[in-house]
Write a protein that holds these residues in place. Sequence first.
Motif, PDB file in Angstrom:
ATOM      1  N   ILE A  61      -3.658 -46.693 -40.536  1.00 30.90           N
ATOM      2  CA  ILE A  61      -3.168 -47.607 -39.509  1.00 30.90           C
ATOM      3  C   ILE A  61      -1.862 -47.063 -38.953  1.00 30.90           C
ATOM      4  N   ILE A  62      -1.709 -47.160 -37.655  1.00 26.02           N
ATOM      5  CA  ILE A  62      -0.432 -46.820 -37.040  1.00 26.02           C
ATOM      6  C   ILE A  62       0.047 -48.061 -36.290  1.00 26.02           C
ATOM      7  N   LEU A  63       1.235 -48.527 -36.679  1.00 26.53           N
ATOM      8  CA  LEU A  63       1.854 -49.658 -36.014  1.00 26.53           C
ATOM      9  C   LEU A  63       2.873 -49.120 -35.021  1.00 26.53           C
ATOM     10  N   LEU A  64       2.713 -49.493 -33.771  1.00 23.99           N
ATOM     11  CA  LEU A  64       3.638 -49.091 -32.720  1.00 23.99           C
ATOM     12  C   LEU A  64       4.598 -50.253 -32.516  1.00 23.99           C
ATOM     13  N   GLU A  65       5.864 -50.058 -32.786  1.00 18.03           N
ATOM     14  CA  GLU A  65       6.818 -51.150 -32.599  1.00 18.03           C
ATOM     15  C   GLU A  65       7.295 -51.176 -31.157  1.00 18.03           C
ATOM     16  N   GLY A  66       7.064 -52.290 -30.504  1.00 23.18           N
ATOM     17  CA  GLY A  66       7.390 -52.423 -29.088  1.00 23.18           C
ATOM     18  C   GLY A  66       6.120 -52.303 -28.263  1.00 23.18           C
ATOM     19  N   PHE A  67       6.136 -51.483 -27.231  1.00 18.43           N
ATOM     20  CA  PHE A  67       4.951 -51.159 -26.422  1.00 18.43           C
ATOM     21  C   PHE A  67       4.299 -52.394 -25.791  1.00 18.43           C
ATOM     22  N   LYS A  68       5.094 -53.418 -25.446  1.00 19.61           N
ATOM     23  CA  LYS A  68       4.524 -54.664 -24.941  1.00 19.61           C
ATOM     24  C   LYS A  68       3.788 -54.501 -23.609  1.00 19.61           C
ATOM     25  N   HIS A  69       4.123 -53.476 -22.838  1.00 18.52           N
ATOM     26  CA  HIS A  69       3.453 -53.276 -21.554  1.00 18.52           C
ATOM     27  C   HIS A  69       2.356 -52.222 -21.630  1.00 18.52           C
ATOM     28  N   SER A  70       2.050 -51.747 -22.836  1.00 18.02           N
ATOM     29  CA  SER A  70       1.019 -50.718 -23.007  1.00 18.02           C
ATOM     30  C   SER A  70      -0.369 -51.349 -23.029  1.00 18.02           C
ATOM     31  N   GLU A  71      -1.372 -50.495 -23.009  1.00  8.02           N
ATOM     32  CA  GLU A  71      -2.753 -50.956 -23.105  1.00  8.02           C
ATOM     33  C   GLU A  71      -3.284 -50.867 -24.532  1.00  8.02           C
ATOM     34  N   TYR A  72      -2.401 -50.659 -25.502  1.00  2.00           N
ATOM     35  CA  TYR A  72      -2.830 -50.663 -26.904  1.00  2.00           C
ATOM     36  C   TYR A  72      -3.106 -52.091 -27.344  1.00  2.00           C
ATOM     37  N   PRO A  73      -4.075 -52.286 -28.247  1.00  2.00           N
ATOM     38  CA  PRO A  73      -4.266 -53.629 -28.804  1.00  2.00           C
ATOM     39  C   PRO A  73      -2.977 -54.048 -29.499  1.00  2.00           C
ATOM     40  N   LYS A  74      -2.650 -55.326 -29.406  1.00  2.00           N
ATOM     41  CA  LYS A  74      -1.349 -55.712 -29.946  1.00  2.00           C
ATOM     42  C   LYS A  74      -1.341 -57.072 -30.616  1.00  2.00           C
ATOM     43  N   ILE A  75      -0.351 -57.179 -31.492  1.00  4.38           N
ATOM     44  CA  ILE A  75       0.034 -58.428 -32.126  1.00  4.38           C
ATOM     45  C   ILE A  75       1.384 -58.768 -31.519  1.00  4.38           C
ATOM     46  N   GLU A  76       1.507 -59.978 -30.998  1.00  2.00           N
ATOM     47  CA  GLU A  76       2.786 -60.369 -30.406  1.00  2.00           C
ATOM     48  C   GLU A  76       3.524 -61.313 -31.343  1.00  2.00           C
ATOM     49  N   VAL A  77       4.824 -61.068 -31.499  1.00  2.00           N
ATOM     50  CA  VAL A  77       5.692 -61.928 -32.298  1.00  2.00           C
ATOM     51  C   VAL A  77       6.466 -62.814 -31.329  1.00  2.00           C
ATOM     52  N   ILE A  78       6.346 -64.119 -31.534  1.00  2.00           N
ATOM     53  CA  ILE A  78       7.037 -65.086 -30.671  1.00  2.00           C
ATOM     54  C   ILE A  78       7.746 -66.090 -31.579  1.00  2.00           C
ATOM     55  N   ARG A  79       9.071 -66.137 -31.475  1.00  2.00           N
ATOM     56  CA  ARG A  79       9.863 -67.085 -32.271  1.00  2.00           C
ATOM     57  C   ARG A  79      10.473 -68.152 -31.374  1.00  2.00           C
ATOM     58  N   LYS A  80      10.364 -69.379 -31.808  1.00  2.00           N
ATOM     59  CA  LYS A  80      10.902 -70.522 -31.064  1.00  2.00           C
ATOM     60  C   LYS A  80      12.377 -70.329 -30.727  1.00  2.00           C
ATOM     61  N   ALA A  81      13.122 -69.661 -31.594  1.00  2.00           N
ATOM     62  CA  ALA A  81      14.564 -69.490 -31.390  1.00  2.00           C
ATOM     63  C   ALA A  81      14.894 -68.687 -30.137  1.00  2.00           C
ATOM     64  N   ASN A  82      13.952 -67.839 -29.662  1.00  2.00           N
ATOM     65  CA  ASN A  82      14.294 -67.050 -28.484  1.00  2.00           C
ATOM     66  C   ASN A  82      13.245 -67.049 -27.372  1.00  2.00           C
ATOM     67  N   SER A  83      12.108 -67.709 -27.575  1.00  2.00           N
ATOM     68  CA  SER A  83      11.114 -67.750 -26.504  1.00  2.00           C
ATOM     69  C   SER A  83       9.974 -68.701 -26.857  1.00  2.00           C
ATOM     70  N   LEU A  84       9.359 -69.255 -25.841  1.00  2.00           N
ATOM     71  CA  LEU A  84       8.122 -70.033 -26.011  1.00  2.00           C
ATOM     72  C   LEU A  84       7.001 -69.381 -25.208  1.00  2.00           C
ATOM     73  N   CYS A  85       7.230 -68.135 -24.779  1.00  2.00           N
ATOM     74  CA  CYS A  85       6.342 -67.503 -23.817  1.00  2.00           C
ATOM     75  C   CYS A  85       5.789 -66.179 -24.338  1.00  2.00           C
ATOM     76  N   SER A  86       4.487 -66.000 -24.183  1.00  2.00           N
ATOM     77  CA  SER A  86       3.854 -64.718 -24.469  1.00  2.00           C
ATOM     78  C   SER A  86       4.122 -63.785 -23.295  1.00  2.00           C
ATOM     79  N   VAL A  87       4.592 -62.572 -23.591  1.00  2.00           N
ATOM     80  CA  VAL A  87       4.898 -61.609 -22.532  1.00  2.00           C
ATOM     81  C   VAL A  87       3.865 -60.485 -22.456  1.00  2.00           C
ATOM     82  N   CYS A  88       2.867 -60.511 -23.325  1.00  2.00           N
ATOM     83  CA  CYS A  88       1.863 -59.446 -23.362  1.00  2.00           C
ATOM     84  C   CYS A  88       0.648 -59.804 -22.505  1.00  2.00           C
ATOM     85  N   ASP A  89       0.055 -58.783 -21.937  1.00  2.00           N
ATOM     86  CA  ASP A  89      -1.168 -58.958 -21.161  1.00  2.00           C
ATOM     87  C   ASP A  89      -2.255 -59.479 -22.111  1.00  2.00           C
ATOM     88  N   PRO A  90      -2.839 -60.641 -21.826  1.00  2.00           N
ATOM     89  CA  PRO A  90      -3.835 -61.209 -22.736  1.00  2.00           C
ATOM     90  C   PRO A  90      -5.062 -60.329 -22.957  1.00  2.00           C
TER      91      PRO A  90
END
Length: 180
Positions: A99-128
Amino acid sequence: MKTQKKQLILAVSGIKNSGKTTLITALLPALKKRNLSTAVIKHDGHEFEADIPGTDTWKAGEAGACGTLVFSGTKYMMVKYYPAESTEELISLFPEADIILLEGFKHSEYPKIEVIRKANSLCSVCDPRFLQGIVTDISREELKYDAGEEVEEIPFFELDETEPLAEWICQLWKKKQSSL
């Protein structure tokens, strides 16, 4: 004939200070416990110090070496003073990884897991289209999507649900292996 494994590439994405590094460092022992070799590639938007100032390899780099390598019986570190051609080139440096985990890459076309914490956002920023899972401390109903489309089938994990998340990633890896 030697069996070839297919690597699972997953970006761990989210806005700044969402907890990407915390999640990755919690996942690594859980994945290792499942006998999965995992490498991490992190993009840094700023220049970083690739070696420890004052060491012999740092001095060689400062003097103009195009690269340095230091090694011991259990590890090595290579620094190349040359821009990477692509993320794929960097991924190819870890043929031993399951497994290779790419940290960041939110605008890439790689499959992703998004981390969203209430303390700093309520919004998903990744392409669904590329979103595989969400790790969060908010409910599905509270979550807003930048892209405007809610995706019901995306699995949600609590911030502290490391074991279920690691098991889910393990199943994704197994599914990839069965497609060989």
